[in-house]
Structures are given as C-alpha cells and as structure tokens.
Design a protein around this motif. Structure first.
Motif, mmCIF file in Angstrom:
data_model
loop_
_atom_site.group_PDB
_atom_site.id
_atom_site.type_symbol
_atom_site.label_atom_id
_atom_site.label_comp_id
_atom_site.label_asym_id
_atom_site.label_seq_id
_atom_site.Cartn_x
_atom_site.Cartn_y
_atom_site.Cartn_z
ATOM 1 N N SER A 1 -47.692 79.918 110.173
ATOM 2 C CA SER A 1 -46.907 78.903 109.670
ATOM 3 C C SER A 1 -45.175 79.128 109.753
ATOM 4 N N TYR A 50 -41.250 82.745 109.607
ATOM 5 C CA TYR A 50 -42.369 82.605 110.335
ATOM 6 C C TYR A 50 -43.454 83.766 110.411
ATOM 7 N N VAL A 94 -40.001 72.755 113.730
ATOM 8 C CA VAL A 94 -41.190 73.669 113.381
ATOM 9 C C VAL A 94 -42.070 73.949 114.495
ATOM 10 N N PRO A 104 -36.381 73.307 100.373
ATOM 11 C CA PRO A 104 -37.163 73.107 101.693
ATOM 12 C C PRO A 104 -36.532 72.295 102.621
ATOM 13 N N VAL A 146 -35.137 80.652 108.545
ATOM 14 C CA VAL A 146 -36.764 80.151 109.140
ATOM 15 C C VAL A 146 -37.578 81.486 109.071
ATOM 16 N N THR A 190 -38.364 71.971 105.682
ATOM 17 C CA THR A 190 -39.208 71.791 106.802
ATOM 18 C C THR A 190 -39.657 70.626 107.344
ATOM 19 N N ARG A 191 -40.216 69.643 106.331
ATOM 20 C CA ARG A 191 -40.669 68.413 106.687
ATOM 21 C C ARG A 191 -39.678 67.516 107.384
ATOM 22 N N GLU A 224 -41.511 77.917 107.738
ATOM 23 C CA GLU A 224 -40.739 77.453 106.733
ATOM 24 C C GLU A 224 -39.410 77.445 106.897
ATOM 25 N N ILE A 225 -38.593 76.323 106.690
ATOM 26 C CA ILE A 225 -37.184 76.273 106.873
ATOM 27 C C ILE A 225 -36.569 76.101 105.492
#
Length: 350
Positions: A49, A45, A68, A59, A43, A61-62, A51-52
């Motif tokens: 923002s 930060y 998130v 990716p 992760v 994140t989504r 992101e993972i």
C-alpha cells in the motif's frame, strides 16, 4: 501515519538566503535543485500500500489516486520518498505549474476527486530518499541518499519524476532565472554531506523577490478585534478598473494599532457617517470565516515586496515595505510588474 519502519518523519526544511551560496561555503559542498511550487509530500510504500502525507502530517493519499496507482506500479521495494506534488497545465512546449489547479485537487467529494484525477492529473517530483527496503537512510549524507534515489527511480516514467540536481552554481543561477517562466519559485541548495534532519532548516533556498507600488483598497480588522490584521491591495488594469491583487499582513501588535490611525483619513463613510464595509472573496478555505473589510478611498499607495504572480494576483501574501506618498494611485498598474520569460515545464524535467 507510518512508514515501513515506523512513524513518518517530518520533512527537512530550508531557510531563506539572499543569494545562492558557492560550493566552498559549506563543508562537503552543495547540490542545487529547482524549487518546485506544489504540495510537499512524504510517500511511504510498504510493498503493498501507498500513503502520502503532507508537510504538516496531514493525509493526502485520497486526493491523488493517480499518484497512488503510479507508485504501486513502479516501486519495486518498500521505501519512503520525499518530494513535491505539482500540477502542470498547458500544451506541450508551453507547460507551466498551476497552483490554483493544484489547490482544487483538495476536495471533500470522492466523485470530484476521481474526475479531477483524470482532468488535471498531478505529477510527483522525488528529491530525497529516507528509507529503502527496510533500512533507514536518514543518517547517511545526502550524496548517498541521492545516489540510492537515482538507483530506485532513475527509470521512472510520468507522472513520477526525479528532480534535477547540479553541483555547478552557475547552472543553478541560470535555473533561478529561466525556470521561473515555467512556474517554479526558486532554487534549493542542499549540503551534500548532511544527514536528513526532520523539521530542521538545514537546506538553503533562494526565491524571487520583487517590489511593486500598490493601492491600499481596504483593511481587515485583526482577529483579536484590535488594529489592522491585513491590508487589501489593488492595481489598475488596462481598462482603468481597480482590481484586487492580494494582501499584506504579519504586523506587530503595536503596528496594527498605528495603521488604524494612518488609514483613518481614507476610510469610506456613507451619508450618515457610518464606515462603509465590503465582503471579501470566499473560497472553500475561508468557509465560516469573517471576510468583511473596511473600504478605503483609493488614494493611499504602498510599496510591497512579493515573489511571483499567479495570474493577476500575488501568489503569496506580500510584505509591506513603506508608504509612497509621492506616488499617485492611478500610476499603480499591472505593467510595472516584471513578467518572467515563458519556459516549458517539460524542459525543466529533462
């Protein structure tokens, strides 16, 4: 993907060992943690923002908007955290990790992702800190990184959690037994004096390994077109039905060819003598792949090694050990499998 200081580091890895080592086996001693059964996640930060990224730098994140949001709300400074994304199901007091439900979270449709984030929300277990407030911690010993991680996330609330850690090997050995009942798959030993080494197998892991006698119900041809790529395995349930429980693979090229000859007497054929084939189970991960297999008469018994079950199937691909010509296929039933004593996942986090 980038961290606040640049490209996201590859995660540090662990090598398997047969048993948990004692403290004095490594200079500087060891810290022991539960081995969480989920998706490894780094992760990042940057203060605004989140992101993972996965172990393979893909990716994530989504797929986990609820995480998130939690990171954006609870983190107070830029950082890069190493941990595990897990999914827990069950009533309070009887929760356990659920790999199948976690796998369903990787979905192409944004609407489905949003629905699942509410219906089956994930949790994040933090166990290492790589960067904090613009400074890299990777060259510092794990003991210092852990102390900084506790300072950063010691007051975190669900769905963010801080991994448990002990320096007592007896406690870790108890965890190895008890926590399996909550869906965990072992214990990790981390050298307290070691820096963070991306992509290196510095940590030590102990997983559960067991054996079972199974019926070989078919095989898939190797992708090369020659030999056996994988064996399909089955067990008889209480009603006498032979149920598919998983597969065994990872054979050498020479062994793949030998298996064709060894399995030939059990190959099913139709009235004209043609080989009978079947169609294996499909999932979104097997889309477009050939899942056909050669059917075998349920007469051959093999002994395999496995770590744990996920429902009525082996959690991972098992390892072939040996043939068991002394065993009758009908004796290969589910009741031979060891069932861990149930343990509440919520108690693991305490």
């Amino acid at each position: 993907m980038k961290s606040p200081l640049g490209p996201v580091p590859a995660p540090m890895l662990a090598k398997s060992v047969p048993g948990l080592p004692d403290q004095d086996s490594v200079p500087g001693g060891l810290g022991y943690e539960p081995k969480w059964d989920g998706f490894r996640g780094i992760v990042s930060y940057d203060g605004e923002s989140v992101e993972i990224t996965s172990r393979g730098s893909k990716p994530l994140t989504r797929y986990f908007p609820e995480l998130v949001d939690a990171f954006a709300e609870q983190l107070e400074e830029p950082c890069v955290i190493d941990g595990e994304i897990v999914l827990r199901l069950g009533a309070p007091g009887g929760e356990r990790l659920d790999w199948d439900a976690l796998s369903q979270r990787i979905h192409p449709a944004a609407s489905r992702i949003q629905t699942l984030s509410s219906e089956t929300p994930a949790s994040f277990i933090a166990f290492d800190l790589l960067e904090r407030d613009g400074l890299s911690l990777m060259e510092r010993p794990f003991s210092e990184r852990r102390s900084s991680l506790v300072d950063l996330l010691g007051s975190a609330v669900a769905p963010l959690h801080l991994s448990r850690l002990t320096q007592d090997v007896d406690t870790a050995r108890r965890w190895l037994v008890e926590f399996e009942g909550a869906g965990l798959d072992g214990v990790v030993a981390k050298p307290l004096a070691a820096p963070y080494s991306p992509g290196k197998r510095v940590m030590l892991k102990v997983k559960h390994h067991r054996s079972a006698d199974v019926v070989v119900i078919g095989y898939r041809v190797h992708t090369s077109g020659e030999g056996v790529g994988s064996l399909l395995l089955g067990l008889y349930d209480d009603s006498g039905e032979l149920r598919s429980v998983g597969g065994a693979s990872a054979f050498t090229a020479a062994r793949r060819l030998e298996l064709v000859s060894e399995l030939e007497p059990a190959v099913m054929r139709d009235a004209e003598g043609a080989v009978v084939t079947g169609e294996g189970e499909r999932s979104r991960f097997s889309s477009g792949k050939d899942v056909s297999f050669v059917r075998l008469e349920p007469t051959i018994v093999a002994e395999v090694r496995y770590d744990q079950m996920e429902g009525s199937r082996f959690r991972h691909t098992v390892q072939f050990d040996r043939w068991r010509p002394d065993r009758d296929a009908s004796s290969c039933t589910f009741d031979q499998l060891e069932t861990p004593v149930a343990y509440d996942f919520g108690a693991v986090l305490e």
